[in-house]
Design a protein around this motif. Structure first.
Motif, PDB file in Angstrom:
ATOM      1  N   TRP A   1      22.441 -20.618  11.804  1.00 42.43           N
ATOM      2  CA  TRP A   1      23.679 -21.067  11.142  1.00 42.43           C
ATOM      3  C   TRP A   1      23.225 -21.639   9.825  1.00 42.43           C
TER       4      TRP A   1
ATOM      5  N   MET B   1      25.472 -24.745  19.516  1.00 39.05           N
ATOM      6  CA  MET B   1      25.274 -24.658  18.065  1.00 39.05           C
ATOM      7  C   MET B   1      26.470 -25.234  17.326  1.00 39.05           C
ATOM      8  N   ASP B   2      27.672 -24.936  17.811  1.00 41.27           N
ATOM      9  CA  ASP B   2      28.872 -25.511  17.181  1.00 41.27           C
ATOM     10  C   ASP B   2      28.816 -27.033  17.220  1.00 41.27           C
TER      11      ASP B   2
ATOM     12  N   ARG C   1      26.586 -20.664  21.707  1.00 42.39           N
ATOM     13  CA  ARG C   1      27.633 -20.835  20.700  1.00 42.39           C
ATOM     14  C   ARG C   1      28.172 -22.262  20.742  1.00 42.39           C
TER      15      ARG C   1
END
Lengths: 379, 179
Positions: free
Chosen positions: A327, A364-365, A361
């Motif tokens: 990211w 990481m978010d 996901r």
């Protein structure tokens, strides 16, 4: 420039003539390269003919039906709920997981949860927790429609009786004269002209007796609603869990380079080569380790440097075989903008774990949500 | 003898004036194109889809049917500008690269099994960095010229070309050389 990239440039005539003819000669000699060239030639056609997914039919209906009228979206939250709150005798709503809301309540009861401001009668009640706010309007209040704003509504509602029962957290009531009073969890407080009084009544316990039996009957009904809504909330949280995935235990046979101690040591060493790097957070609580870091003043070149760093780290620690999760974000398009990166490496063979995608996901978010305010605050 | 330029399209005129039926016609014809862009680039595809169409309807009066762009390219460009603007406002230029596996090429003749091939391509597209994905989708799927993409992104055409070449190369890598 990769071999595929060269083929792409050849396809568009973007290679210098001498390089183009040399590449064509290699293609003619090399069956593998010839197959890749044919694949590159086919790619634009295949992309052009990807099936076109249609939008939900109701979305088109809504847009066509709106005709020339502007879409009434993104209004201040309290405007959206004001009408229903005013016309309803006992409106009940939960405001979990929403941004701080402002509600205009002229009559009836409103159950609120979270960080909510209730413009209740002629006073303001700021709730931080779970509370029931009830307004008994003065005679002649019926002309209030909320369209002239909360101040006009409050003026018409002067003299309303406002009852605040706090179940969790606190609520602060502020009168038009600016007098503030706090109500704690487990307490009920009545404000306004009850029994000839002019301000807050003595505190009564939420479960205690009151001379106003009707009011307590209503509170009892709404407590039933609380239970129901809590149940629905629990269901929603269950649905949320399906988006978050389940925590993943560290596999016992994961390569040493992916294990927390080794990963952290090697990654810190990799970043130490450039003083512009700064680790923000290292999350190895579950498999695999994720890390967020910043490259101060890196700009667009910094993004490239980060890609290079990731590749080198993968090569050195995993023989280039690990799968990267990245990211990357910059605070602006300026040359000296800071670069924020979220990063994880999943060793080959572990990347196909069924539950990994959802969980990664989510993690990481979560990791990068801490970074977002810095991006938003940047000039 | 030169043919006269065609007159204004009555559907466009009616849609620009707020005609529901005409707007429905445009949504039917071009909704898939706009939806494809929104779902590939926006975390709030439905919101952005509605906002793009609001912009399209507001700007319809300025569309020149005799100009260089077809209506679909013109709409795609509006959608692209909107999504680029949204993206910048979020100031999130990166993204989580999905780890979902790209289905392997398993020897099945994908010239026949078009659906499977499309799934592989979509999965690979989703894993492209957003700058490369933008150029690939706008140019190859929606037929928008590279010059128009460069103008919307505010970068040089050479930069867009470079993203196109790197994007195609990355796609083929992800697909194991078999599209």
């Amino acid at each position: 420039v990769s071999r595929y990239e060269e083929l792409s440039r050849l396809l568009d005539g973007d290679l210098p003539p001498d390089e183009a003819s040399a590449l064509r000669e290699r293609i003619a000699r090399d069956p593998q390269l010839k197959a890749e060239w044919e694949a590159m030639q086919a790619l634009p056609h295949l992309l052009r003919h990807l099936p076109e997914e249609q939008p939900p039919a109701e979305l088109n209906e809504a847009i066509a039906g709106a005709a020339s009228a502007p879409r009434p979206a993104r209004a201040r939250p309290w405007v959206a709920v004001a009408v229903s709150a005013i016309v309803s005798a006992a409106a009940v709503a939960m405001f979990a997981w929403s941004e701080p809301a402002e509600i205009l309540l002229a009559d009836g009861s409103q159950l609120v949860e979270g960080d909510v401001r209730v413009l209740a009668g002629d006073r303001r009640v700021d709730v931080d927790g779970l509370a029931l706010v009830t307004v008994e309007p003065p005679a002649g209040w019926a002309g209030v429609d909320g369209t002239n704003g909360p101040d006009a509504a409050a003026a018409k509602l002067a003299g309303a009786v406002v009852t605040v029962t706090v179940y969790e957290g606190t609520a602060t009531s502020t009168s038009m004269g600016g007098q503030r009073e706090r109500v704690s969890a487990g307490q009920t407080r009545i404000f306004g002209e009850v029994d000839g009084g002019s301000s807050g009544s003595p505190v009564v316990s939420a479960a205690g007796g009151s001379s106003d039996a009707a009011l307590h009957e209503r509170i009892a009904q709404l407590e039933g609603e609380i239970e129901k809504l809590r149940f629905e909330q629990a269901l929603s949280r269950g649905r949320l869990a399906s988006l978050e995935g389940e925590p993943i235990e560290w596999p016992s046979d994961v390569p040493a380079a992916a294990r927390p101690d080794e990963f952290e040591k090697a990654f810190r060493a990799a970043l130490a080569a450039d003083p512009r790097y700064e680790i923000l957070e290292m999350d190895c609580a579950e498999f695999p380790c994720l890390v967020s870091f910043r490259m101060n003043g890196g700009g667009a070149e910094g993004e490239k440097a980060v890609q290079s760093l990731v590749r080198s780290f993968n090569d050195a620690q995993f023989g280039g075989q690990a799968h990267a999760l990245q990211w990357v974000s910059r605070t602006s398009d300026e040359a000296d903008s800071d670069v924020y990166v979220g990063f994880g490496l999943i060793p080959d063979g572990w990347h196909t774990m069924a539950e990994l995608d959802t969980r990664l996901r989510y993690r990481m978010d979560s990791l990068m949500s801490a970074v977002e305010p810095r991006l938003e605050d940047s000039p | 003898m030169k043919a006269p330029a065609p007159g204004p399209d009555p559907v466009l005129t009616a849609a620009a004036a707020g005609g529901e039926s005409a707007r429905r016609t445009l949504l039917d014809r071009h909704g898939g194109l706009v939806w494809g862009l929104c779902r590939r680039f926006s975390p709030d595809a439905e919101d952005d889809y509605q906002e793009v169409w609001e912009k399209v309807f507001r700007a319809l009066g300025r569309f020149d049917p005799n100009g260089p762009a077809t209506l679909s390219t013109w709409i795609a460009t509006i959608a692209h500008r909107h999504l680029v603007d949204r993206h910048r406002r979020r100031k999130v230029r990166g993204e989580v690269v999905p780890l979902g596996d790209i289905p392997a090429h398993d020897g099945v003749d994908e010239r026949i099994d078009g659906q499977r091939r499309a799934e592989r391509l979509e999965a690979a597209l989703a894993r492209l960095p957003v700058d490369m994905r933008t150029v690939i989708v706008m140019h190859h799927l929606n037929g928008v010229p590279l010059e128009d993409i460069a103008a919307a992104e505010g970068v040089a055409v050479g930069t867009v070309k470079s993203r196109l070449h790197r994007g195609r190369a990355r796609l083929l890598e992800l697909l194991g050389g078999v599209p």
